[in-house]
Write a protein that holds these residues in place. Structure first.
Motif, short mmCIF file in Angstrom:
data_model
loop_
_atom_site.label_atom_id
_atom_site.label_comp_id
_atom_site.label_asym_id
_atom_site.label_seq_id
_atom_site.Cartn_x
_atom_site.Cartn_y
_atom_site.Cartn_z
N LEU A 75 0.82 -1.21 0.00
CA LEU A 75 0.00 0.00 0.00
C LEU A 75 0.86 1.26 0.00
CD1 LEU A 75 -2.84 -0.96 2.46
CD2 LEU A 75 -3.19 0.05 0.21
N THR A 76 1.87 1.27 0.85
CA THR A 76 2.71 2.46 0.93
C THR A 76 3.40 2.71 -0.42
OG1 THR A 76 3.09 1.82 3.21
CG2 THR A 76 4.43 3.61 2.37
N GLY A 77 3.85 1.63 -1.06
CA GLY A 77 4.46 1.75 -2.38
C GLY A 77 3.49 2.33 -3.39
N LEU A 78 2.26 1.81 -3.39
CA LEU A 78 1.25 2.29 -4.33
C LEU A 78 0.93 3.77 -4.10
CD1 LEU A 78 -1.26 -0.72 -4.35
CD2 LEU A 78 0.04 0.13 -6.31
N ILE A 79 0.81 4.13 -2.81
CA ILE A 79 0.44 5.50 -2.49
C ILE A 79 1.53 6.48 -2.92
CG2 ILE A 79 0.12 7.08 -0.54
CD1 ILE A 79 -1.28 4.68 0.88
N MET A 80 2.80 6.05 -2.75
CA MET A 80 3.89 6.97 -3.05
C MET A 80 4.14 7.09 -4.55
SD MET A 80 6.35 7.35 -0.11
CE MET A 80 6.26 6.82 1.53
N THR A 81 3.79 6.05 -5.31
CA THR A 81 4.08 6.12 -6.74
C THR A 81 2.86 6.54 -7.56
OG1 THR A 81 3.74 3.74 -6.79
CG2 THR A 81 6.01 4.50 -6.78
N ALA A 82 1.68 5.97 -7.20
CA ALA A 82 0.50 6.29 -7.99
C ALA A 82 0.02 7.70 -7.66
CB ALA A 82 -0.61 5.29 -7.70
N SER A 83 -0.57 8.35 -8.64
CA SER A 83 -1.02 9.71 -8.40
C SER A 83 -2.41 9.72 -7.78
CB SER A 83 -1.01 10.49 -9.71
OG SER A 83 -1.75 9.77 -10.68
N LYS A 84 -3.20 8.71 -8.06
CA LYS A 84 -4.54 8.74 -7.47
C LYS A 84 -4.98 7.36 -6.96
CE LYS A 84 -6.79 8.32 -12.00
NZ LYS A 84 -5.57 8.26 -12.86
N PHE A 85 -6.11 7.37 -6.30
CA PHE A 85 -6.67 6.18 -5.68
C PHE A 85 -6.99 5.13 -6.75
CE2 PHE A 85 -9.78 3.70 -3.36
CZ PHE A 85 -9.25 3.71 -2.09
N SER A 86 -6.53 3.88 -6.52
CA SER A 86 -6.80 2.84 -7.52
C SER A 86 -7.46 1.64 -6.87
CB SER A 86 -5.49 2.42 -8.18
OG SER A 86 -4.70 1.72 -7.23
N GLY A 87 -7.92 0.72 -7.71
CA GLY A 87 -8.58 -0.49 -7.23
C GLY A 87 -7.66 -1.35 -6.37
N ASP A 88 -6.38 -1.37 -6.76
CA ASP A 88 -5.40 -2.15 -5.99
C ASP A 88 -5.34 -1.67 -4.54
OD1 ASP A 88 -4.74 -3.80 -7.97
OD2 ASP A 88 -2.89 -2.77 -8.56
N ILE A 89 -5.35 -0.37 -4.38
CA ILE A 89 -5.29 0.19 -3.03
C ILE A 89 -6.47 -0.30 -2.21
CG2 ILE A 89 -5.44 2.34 -1.71
CD1 ILE A 89 -3.78 3.69 -3.81
N LEU A 90 -7.62 -0.34 -2.85
CA LEU A 90 -8.83 -0.77 -2.15
C LEU A 90 -8.72 -2.24 -1.70
CD1 LEU A 90 -11.44 0.65 -1.40
CD2 LEU A 90 -12.54 -0.52 -3.32
N ILE A 91 -8.22 -3.09 -2.61
CA ILE A 91 -8.05 -4.52 -2.27
C ILE A 91 -7.21 -4.67 -1.01
CG2 ILE A 91 -6.92 -6.67 -2.99
CD1 ILE A 91 -7.72 -6.10 -5.81
N TRP A 92 -6.07 -3.95 -0.99
CA TRP A 92 -5.15 -4.11 0.14
C TRP A 92 -5.68 -3.48 1.41
CZ3 TRP A 92 -1.70 -7.68 0.09
CH2 TRP A 92 -1.16 -8.10 -1.14
N LEU A 93 -6.41 -2.38 1.27
CA LEU A 93 -7.01 -1.78 2.46
C LEU A 93 -8.02 -2.74 3.07
CD1 LEU A 93 -7.63 1.97 1.52
CD2 LEU A 93 -6.08 1.07 3.26
N ARG A 94 -8.77 -3.40 2.20
CA ARG A 94 -9.76 -4.36 2.68
C ARG A 94 -9.07 -5.51 3.39
NH1 ARG A 94 -13.02 -6.12 -2.04
NH2 ARG A 94 -13.59 -3.93 -2.26
N MET A 95 -7.97 -5.97 2.80
CA MET A 95 -7.20 -7.06 3.39
C MET A 95 -6.72 -6.68 4.80
SD MET A 95 -4.78 -9.49 3.64
CE MET A 95 -3.47 -8.96 4.73
N LEU A 96 -6.22 -5.44 4.94
CA LEU A 96 -5.78 -4.96 6.25
C LEU A 96 -6.94 -4.93 7.24
CD1 LEU A 96 -3.35 -1.91 5.87
CD2 LEU A 96 -2.93 -4.08 7.01
N ALA A 97 -8.08 -4.42 6.79
CA ALA A 97 -9.23 -4.29 7.67
C ALA A 97 -9.71 -5.67 8.14
CB ALA A 97 -10.36 -3.55 6.97
N ILE A 98 -9.74 -6.63 7.21
CA ILE A 98 -10.16 -7.98 7.57
C ILE A 98 -9.21 -8.57 8.61
CG2 ILE A 98 -10.38 -10.36 6.70
CD1 ILE A 98 -11.39 -9.11 4.07
#
Lengths: 237, 223, 226
Positions: free
Chosen positions: C184-207
């Motif tokens: 997630l940290t890698g995606l956030i630092m490189t991607a310019s905006k919110f993506s589907g991948d970020i959502l998948i991993w956030l969900r994984m963390l929450a679970i």
């Protein structure tokens, strides 16, 4: 509930691994009594006190305290009970006031500030209210520990070797405090290996040896000489 | 008890012989990889045993906390030990398999990585047991860790897999086409190793109980 | 309501003691910086790009977290106060959640102090646009780290090996958190905006957080009882 005793232990046993620490302990205690449990080190006194304090679960047997079952209603029992152990159960990095504030809040006590001031006066520590507990002497810590226990005004007091490690002056203060507390309609159970102190406060005596009750008697039938004789007879080794 | 144990050992022995026959004689030699492919049967049929063994640890841990019967703790301990030994075998056969299949001894492929993480989890489980003296406390701690560790396994597997799907896999696994006799051999092998697990568990449990009894007698004589 | 009040009482007690001694926060902070420096030299000249920097960040965070988690029951245990805590009329779960919240706060404070240093050392700029997302990732990861860590810390403090035991028990269980946090940290630092991948991993963390809070809640009383 009127006719049943305040505390009743039936067939109490505790096994730690292979060690049978307590075996088939039975006793009853009426309101207002003072039971002293005497025994050598390793007789199971502390374990018995810890079971009554809901800190250790018995392996078998049952205890009812004020009509509550030890296993099912431990929270209700804790509200009615206080433990003074040889360990003061205080946070060394906090002040006397902060320690009492913490325990008082955990017990949900009303008018906590006033209660803390009143109790600190009672144990003669009012002048050290904002000092860190680490700087207190052993006797002062023990007195603060008594203030901690009295916060929620428990009707049952458990004492586990309260005199150990105290100098004579601190012992006198503790004894005076105990005398005062006895007039306040509370019930006491004290574990000690000190026969004189044990007999001084008691209304009844119980001798533990190797996890078993070897003697039970009333104080009015005993003096220190025959208590010592009984003790050496049962606890010879 | 004794009789059942003998029957189980006998059946396991026959199943193992049969498995060896099926793998080396009955099943044909794979065209691309030749004789090396034989380790595939043993790798796959051992690979699932740690999951089974650690599931047993998990279930026994729950029953122990619920019932407080030390027997469940003993079974959990024995199963963890066997699971760890077989997991070691899985990692070794996995490496031997990876070399001809992908050209490297180790690949951070999800299943292999999960086996490695499981190895670490249950090595920790056994270390924890050695670090607690008192028996009931050891049993409680081990049970709590046995539950937490097992629950983390599928989560680990899922996250490693997602991680791989986003990361392009550098080494593409070469698929092998399994002919029907190969599948039969694999099934026989799976059954044989599963029986072997239960056989080991049974024997380990018996040994552990004897050892505990000796300790009991020793402490009674000593105290 | 009662439970929440008691949980907050435990937390404020821990904070008061920590503010007085600062032993945990100070050593965690020094440690986290130390690890960044060590990683810098360990990677030497090949060190380049966000991906390795992110790995360094989470390596440092996790090691510092273990250092802190090892201390979370030390005072209770060594001063015998765990008995005092257990004598309070409350559920064992209250003690668990109190300690989870305390360690959550301590770890978060250290991370917030270390984060600017990390940006200066390795990234050379601060990704302001996605900063709130980064904070969310850190907090979600911390919940997982502390829910597992508090449970295992209560276990390891009661073993012979004590502080040696916690990392061995803790790290293999926490690997999914590490994977998700790094990703997630890698995606956030490189991607310019919110993506589907970020959502998948956030969900994984929450679970993960929910599952392990539940495991801790259900099993903690077995760790404390005797």
């Amino acid at each position: 509930m009127q006719d049943s005793p305040l505390i009743r232990a039936e067939g109490l046993s505790k096994i730690f691994g292979r060690r049978k620490v307590l075996q088939d302990i039975n006793f009853e205690l009426e309101k207002g009594e003072f039971l002293t449990i005497i025994g050598p080190n390793g007789a199971g006194k502390t374990t018995l006190i810890k079971i009554l304090a809901t800190l250790v679960l018995p392996s078998s047997g049952s205890v009812s305290i004020d009509g509550f079952d030890l296993r099912k209603d431990s929270v209700s029992i804790r509200e009615r009970m206080g433990l003074i152990s040889h360990n003061p159960l205080l946070y060394g990095d906090l002040t006397a006031y902060e320690n009492l504030l913490f325990y008082g809040r955990m017990f949900g006590i009303k008018d906590l500030e006033a209660r803390i001031s009143q109790l600190l006066e009672k144990v003669e520590l009012g002048h050290r209210k904002f000092d860190v507990v680490r700087t207190f002497s052993r006797g002062m810590q023990q007195r603060l520990s008594i203030a901690r226990v009295l916060l929620h005004n428990p009707s049952i007091l458990l004492l586990d070797e309260p005199h150990s490690g105290l100098d004579p002056h601190a012992t006198d203060i503790l004894d005076d405090l105990l005398e005062n507390l006895k007039r306040e309609d509370r019930t006491f159970i004290m574990a000690t290996h000190n026969l004189e102190k044990g007999l001084e406060h008691a209304t009844s005596i119980l001798i533990l040896s190797q996890g078993r009750v070897v003697f039970q008697g009333e104080k009015r039938d005993l003096d220190i000489a025959n208590l010592r004789e009984i003790y050496t007879r049962f606890v010879s080794e | 008890m004794e009789r059942k144990a003998q029957i189980l050992s006998g059946v396991t022995f026959i199943a193992m012989l049969l498995a060896i026959y099926m793998v080396f004689i009955y099943a044909p030699i794979e065209r691309k990889m030749g004789i090396l492919q034989k380790i595939f049967y043993f790798h796959v049929s051992t690979a699932w045993i740690p999951y089974l063994a650690f599931l047993v640890v998990f279930l026994c841990s729950i029953v122990f906390l619920w019932r407080r019967d030390k027997r469940w703790d003993t079974i959990a301990f024995c199963s963890a030990e066997i699971g760890l030994v077989i997991d070691t075998l899985v990692l070794i056969t996995g490496s031997i398999w990876a070399k001809p299949a992908w050209g490297v001894w180790w690949t951070w492929e999800p299943r292999l990585t999960t086996s490695l993480i499981m190895w670490l989890l249950y090595a920790g489980y056994l270390l924890l047991r050695r670090s607690v003296e008192e028996a009931m406390r050891r049993a409680r701690f081990a049970a709590v860790y046995g539950i937490a560790a097992f629950i983390s396994v599928p989560i680990s597997f899922m996250s490693i897999r997602w991680w791989r799907t986003i990361h392009p896999v550098v080494i593409k696994p070469t698929g092998i086409e399994l002919e029907p006799p190969m599948i039969t051999a694999l099934i026989v092998c799976l059954v044989a190793f599963t029986l072997f697990y239960f056989c080991l568990l049974q024997q380990r449990y018996r040994l552990k109980k004897i050892k505990d009894e000796i300790e009991d007698i020793k402490s009674e004589l000593g105290g | 309501m009662n439970y929440i009040r008691q949980i907050l009482t435990i937390v404020s007690k821990d904070i008061a003691a920590e503010i007085r001694t600062k032993e945990m926060l100070n050593s965690m902070l020094v440690f986290v910086i130390l690890i960044m420096v060590i990683f810098h030299f360990a990677f030497g000249e090949v060190f380049e790009g966000v991906e390795i920097a992110v790995g360094i960040l989470w390596g440092a965070f996790l090691f510092a977290a273990v250092l802190g988690l090892n201390r979370i029951f030390v005072h209770e245990k060594d001063e015998g106060c765990l008995d005092g805590l257990m004598l309070c009329p409350t559920d064992r779960a209250v003690i668990y959640f109190g300690k989870v919240l305390s360690s959550l706060i301590f770890i978060f404070v250290v991370q917030m102090l270390a984060l600017p240093i990390f940006f200066v050392f390795f990234i050379k700029m601060i990704p302001l646009s996605n900063l709130w997302l980064l904070l969310l990732v850190i907090i979600l990861s911390n919940v997982g780290i502390t829910s597992v860590g508090t449970l295992l810390s209560a276990i390891s403090i009661n073993t012979k090996a004590r502080d040696l035991m916690l990392p061995i028990l803790f790290f293999p269980v926490i690997i999914p958190i590490l994977i998700a946090a790094v990703k997630l940290t890698g995606l956030i630092m490189t991607a310019s905006k919110f993506s589907g991948d970020i959502l998948i991993w956030l969900r994984m963390l929450a679970i993960y957080d929910i599952i392990f809070l539940l495991v801790g809640f259900l099993t903690f009383e077995y760790v404390l009882e005797e």
